[in-house]
Design an enzyme around this catalytic site. Structure first.
Site, PDB file in Angstrom:
ATOM      1  CE1 TYR A   1      -3.112   3.022   1.402  1.00 23.40           C
ATOM      2  CE2 TYR A   1      -1.727   3.224   3.653  1.00 23.40           C
ATOM      3  CZ  TYR A   1      -2.735   3.277   2.674  1.00 23.40           C
ATOM      4  OH  TYR A   1      -3.453   4.336   3.136  1.00 23.40           O
TER       5      TYR A   1
HETATM    6  N1  LIG Z   1      -6.771   5.304   7.270  1.00 26.53           N
HETATM    7  C1  LIG Z   1      -5.442   5.629   7.146  1.00 26.53           C
HETATM    8  O1  LIG Z   1      -5.393   5.734   8.626  1.00 26.53           O
HETATM    9  C2  LIG Z   1      -4.867   6.158   6.650  1.00 26.53           C
HETATM   10  C3  LIG Z   1      -4.064   7.328   6.308  1.00 26.53           C
HETATM   11  C4  LIG Z   1      -3.446   8.051   5.778  1.00 26.53           C
HETATM   12  C5  LIG Z   1      -4.041   8.410   4.444  1.00 26.53           C
HETATM   13  N2  LIG Z   1      -4.933   7.272   4.352  1.00 26.53           N
HETATM   14  C6  LIG Z   1      -5.743   7.520   2.570  1.00 26.53           C
HETATM   15  O2  LIG Z   1      -6.758   8.731   3.274  1.00 26.53           O
HETATM   16  C7  LIG Z   1      -7.244   7.975   2.214  1.00 26.53           C
HETATM   17  C8  LIG Z   1      -9.422   8.489   2.685  1.00 26.53           C
HETATM   18  O3  LIG Z   1      -9.574   7.387   3.597  1.00 26.53           O
HETATM   19  P1  LIG Z   1     -10.609   7.215   4.236  1.00 26.53           P
HETATM   20  O4  LIG Z   1     -10.777   6.948   5.359  1.00 26.53           O
HETATM   21  O5  LIG Z   1     -12.418   8.514   3.690  1.00 26.53           O
HETATM   22  O6  LIG Z   1     -11.172   6.008   3.407  1.00 26.53           O
HETATM   23  P2  LIG Z   1     -12.954   5.078   3.234  1.00 26.53           P
HETATM   24  O7  LIG Z   1     -13.270   5.700   4.296  1.00 26.53           O
HETATM   25  O8  LIG Z   1     -12.340   3.107   3.173  1.00 26.53           O
HETATM   26  O9  LIG Z   1     -13.322   5.347   1.738  1.00 26.53           O
HETATM   27  C9  LIG Z   1     -12.668   4.564   0.722  1.00 26.53           C
HETATM   28  C10 LIG Z   1     -13.399   5.345  -0.461  1.00 26.53           C
HETATM   29  O10 LIG Z   1     -13.328   4.790  -1.657  1.00 26.53           O
HETATM   30  C11 LIG Z   1     -14.301   4.027  -2.773  1.00 26.53           C
HETATM   31  N3  LIG Z   1     -13.919   3.347  -3.187  1.00 26.53           N
HETATM   32  C12 LIG Z   1     -13.301   2.022  -3.146  1.00 26.53           C
HETATM   33  N4  LIG Z   1     -13.120   1.646  -4.255  1.00 26.53           N
HETATM   34  C13 LIG Z   1     -13.427   2.274  -5.018  1.00 26.53           C
HETATM   35  C14 LIG Z   1     -13.610   2.158  -6.728  1.00 26.53           C
HETATM   36  N5  LIG Z   1     -13.001   0.615  -7.347  1.00 26.53           N
HETATM   37  N6  LIG Z   1     -13.583   3.095  -7.500  1.00 26.53           N
HETATM   38  C15 LIG Z   1     -14.267   4.382  -6.512  1.00 26.53           C
HETATM   39  N7  LIG Z   1     -14.163   3.911  -4.984  1.00 26.53           N
HETATM   40  C16 LIG Z   1     -13.231   2.913  -4.780  1.00 26.53           C
HETATM   41  C17 LIG Z   1     -15.201   3.578  -1.733  1.00 26.53           C
HETATM   42  O11 LIG Z   1     -16.468   4.107  -2.013  1.00 26.53           O
HETATM   43  P3  LIG Z   1     -17.401   2.811  -2.123  1.00 26.53           P
HETATM   44  O12 LIG Z   1     -17.838   4.652  -1.016  1.00 26.53           O
HETATM   45  O13 LIG Z   1     -18.386   3.325  -3.155  1.00 26.53           O
HETATM   46  O14 LIG Z   1     -17.704   2.150  -1.561  1.00 26.53           O
HETATM   47  C18 LIG Z   1     -15.198   4.931  -0.171  1.00 26.53           C
HETATM   48  O15 LIG Z   1     -16.084   5.962  -0.265  1.00 26.53           O
HETATM   49  C19 LIG Z   1      -7.799   7.156   1.473  1.00 26.53           C
HETATM   50  O16 LIG Z   1      -7.299   7.270   0.213  1.00 26.53           O
HETATM   51  C20 LIG Z   1      -6.322   6.334   2.202  1.00 26.53           C
HETATM   52  O17 LIG Z   1      -5.978   5.589   2.068  1.00 26.53           O
HETATM   53  C21 LIG Z   1      -5.632   6.448   5.291  1.00 26.53           C
END
Ligand SMILES: NC(=O)c1ccc[n+]([C@@H]2O[C@H](COP(=O)([O-])OP(=O)(O)OC[C@H]3O[C@@H](n4cnc5c(N)ncnc54)[C@H](OP(=O)(O)O)[C@@H]3O)[C@@H](O)[C@H]2O)c1
Length: 216
Positions: A129
């Protein structure tokens, strides 16, 4: 401003939709299923079906037509290395190419600290990732878009404080999804904050001041 969000129903995405809608922006929120469409609508956005895996660059460009900015906060969220490659990696490339094709120059990417979880507790999937996210950053920085890459620390769902530490390089830490959304909301409306990478954690600086300092 007309904003196109990819990942609009996600944790960061729906918080950002709420903020943008509250200031009077028009938000189109891309999502995959009906339940997520309802989430987008409840947050104040206009839902549009889309999938970074199955949509072509042309498909995405058509959906982006007429918008002023794209915000990409989609992610595979631990569903497997293949998915990470297709969504966080190739999906970002497709979205950036589509934005260029649609003439939408402003592009904000939610990325990650390359030094996240360096304590050795991360498995192969997490290492993959981090590599994919870094390559996505590299790809975006080589486009002609007015990109902004935001690298949040570990995301928290508890309420934010409206205060952050933001800069080109900051010590790794946690940050509330509320505050990530608030930072992007403010940064989107500061066009001079472009072609920079910003690392973001919880901190002491009000979001508006953090954006103003980075712009200066
Ligand atoms: N978790 C952490 O601690 C962390 C830390 C740093 C950065 N990040 C990054 O921060 C970002 C936002 O995080 P978050 O917590 O908001 O993530 P999240 O709640 O998991 O939301 C991810 C979104 O991605 C969409 N998605 C997944 N597969 C897809 C596809 N094939 N086509 C279009 N959309 C798709 C999902 O869409 P659906 O609504 O349609 O399912 C969902 O709305 C991510 O990129 C993550 O890598 C995370």
């Amino acid at each position: 401003m007309n904003v196109f969000q990819i990942g609009a129903a996600g944790g960061v995405g729906r918080r950002l939709t709420r903020l943008l809608a509250a200031r009077g922006d028009s938000v189109t929120g891309m999502h995959r299923g009906p339940a997520q469409g309802e989430t987008v609508r409840e947050a104040g956005g206009i839902p549009v079906i889309g999938d970074l895996i199955t949509d072509t660059v042309d498909d995405l460009a058509q959906k982006m037509q007429g918008h002023d900015a794209v915000v990409f906060s989609a992610g595979a969220h631990g569903t497997g290395m293949d998915k990470t490659t297709l969504i966080d990696g190739k999906g970002l490339q497709k979205a950036a190419d589509a934005a260029a094709l649609a003439g939408v120059t402003r592009f904000v990417l939610v990325s990650v600290f390359p030094d996240a979880l360096r304590g050795g507790e991360a498995g192969d999937g997490f290492e993959h990732y981090i590599k994919v996210k870094k390559s996505a950053d590299v790809y975006l920085t080589r486009t002609d878009l007015d990109w902004l890459i935001v690298r949040p620390g570990t995301l928290l769902d508890t309420p934010g404080s409206g205060r952050v530490t933001a800069g080109p390089a900051v010590e790794y830490g946690d940050v509330h999804r509320d505050d990530v959304a608030a930072f992007i909301d403010a940064a989107l409306h500061e066009p001079a904050l472009r072609r920079v990478i910003v690392e973001l954690t919880s901190g002491d600086t009000p979001v508006a001041d953090a954006v103003a300092r980075l712009t200066a």
